[in-house]
Design an enzyme around this catalytic site. Structure first.
Site, mmCIF file in Angstrom:
data_model
loop_
_atom_site.group_PDB
_atom_site.id
_atom_site.type_symbol
_atom_site.label_atom_id
_atom_site.label_comp_id
_atom_site.label_asym_id
_atom_site.label_seq_id
_atom_site.Cartn_x
_atom_site.Cartn_y
_atom_site.Cartn_z
ATOM 1 N N SER A 1 -3.168 8.100 4.798
ATOM 2 C CA SER A 1 -2.891 8.065 3.363
ATOM 3 C C SER A 1 -4.176 8.261 2.597
ATOM 4 O O SER A 1 -5.255 7.841 3.056
ATOM 5 C CB SER A 1 -2.272 6.716 2.982
ATOM 6 O OG SER A 1 -2.220 6.568 1.576
ATOM 7 N N TYR B 1 -1.507 -2.158 3.458
ATOM 8 C CA TYR B 1 -1.091 -0.832 3.928
ATOM 9 C C TYR B 1 -2.301 0.053 4.216
ATOM 10 O O TYR B 1 -2.402 0.692 5.272
ATOM 11 C CB TYR B 1 -0.191 -0.195 2.871
ATOM 12 C CG TYR B 1 0.187 1.240 3.121
ATOM 13 C CD1 TYR B 1 1.150 1.577 4.069
ATOM 14 C CD2 TYR B 1 -0.409 2.280 2.396
ATOM 15 C CE1 TYR B 1 1.512 2.898 4.296
ATOM 16 C CE2 TYR B 1 -0.053 3.597 2.610
ATOM 17 C CZ TYR B 1 0.902 3.902 3.557
ATOM 18 O OH TYR B 1 1.250 5.206 3.778
#
Length: 259
Positions: free
Chosen positions: A151, A164
């Site tokens: 990400s 995350y």
């Protein structure tokens, strides 16, 4: 589990985890469009998976959809055995490409993140990617490739995504180690890091919140938020013949945001 029939004798085969929806669906379809057969996984929604299998069939490729919970390592041995059985239907013992895409997000400020939320992220993104790849290694062809999905949040920071993003940072380190250790088998391993994309990820906020969408677009040099097809096409390009000499790299697909 559903399958379609092939129209080519020796296609390349990609295994895409979380391929029934969102970015995984786009990846599976983009790979199929360039001639790759697909093994995709889904966690619980077989109808979504069946729809992707049908779409791949419409492109003239073969596909199979298999259930998999990437948060539960106890199921990995059985999953690998089933993949082996499915490969036999292709007349193959190994597949060519592994795309570790499956995952979910969590939004919680650091001070409010619970241990359970943290453990869930470890199980899905870090432990799952590590041990599923390990279990599938005997089934990956020499000269094959692995793509681990990370990400943009592993590079730039937005409050609320610490747990995350930490896991995705770990995935990026894992990629570099895999690239070094799998070199003798000529298996190239790379990280692909999407930016903000219009999907239902995180409750669909980027897609459905017009104010958030506009704010991200204004911060992106190319002037818009990413679409699932942007990521699917990038994975297909990375796994094309033209990507054969790319190894151990982090490739961010985010339109240049916070560059």
């Amino acid at each position: 589990m559903t399958t379609t029939t092939p129209n080519a004798s020796t296609p390349r085969i990609a295994l895409v985890t979380g391929g029934s929806r969102g970015l995984g669906r786009s990846m599976a379809l983009a790979l199929a469009a360039q001639g790759t057969d697909i093994v995709l996984t889904y966690r619980s929604n077989q109808a979504e998976a069946d729809a992707v299998v049908a779409a791949i069939a419409a492109l003239g490729r073969r596909a199979v959809a298999l259930p998999l919970d990437v948060s539960t390592t106890a199921g990995f041995a059985g999953f690998a055995a089933e993949v082996g059985r499915q490969l036999a239907g292709w007349g193959r013992e190994r597949f060519d490409f592994l795309v570790n895409n499956a995952g979910v997000g969590v939004y919680a400020p650091f001070a409010e993140t619970t241990e359970q939320q943290f453990d869930d992220m470890v199980a899905i993104h870090l432990k799952g990617t590590f041990f599923l790849t390990q279990k599938l290694l005997p089934l990956i062809a020499d000269g094959g490739r692995i793509v681990n999905v990370s990400s943009g949040l592993a590079r730039f920071s937005y409050p609320g995504y610490a747990a995350y993003a930490v896991m995705k940072g770990g995935v990026e380190v894992l990629t570099r180690y895999l690239a070094a250790e799998l070199g003798p088998r000529r298996i190239a391993v790379n990280t692909l890091a999407p930016g903000a994309i219009e999907t239902d990820f995180g409750g669909g906020a980027v897609r459905d919140n017009a104010e958030l969408n506009a704010r991200i677009a204004q911060s992106t040099p190319l002037g818009r938020v990413g679409l699932p097809e942007d990521i699917g096409d990038a994975v297909a390009a990375l796994l094309s013949d033209g990507g054969r000499w790319i190894n151990g790299q982090r490739i961010e697909v985010a339109g240049g945001i916070h560059g």
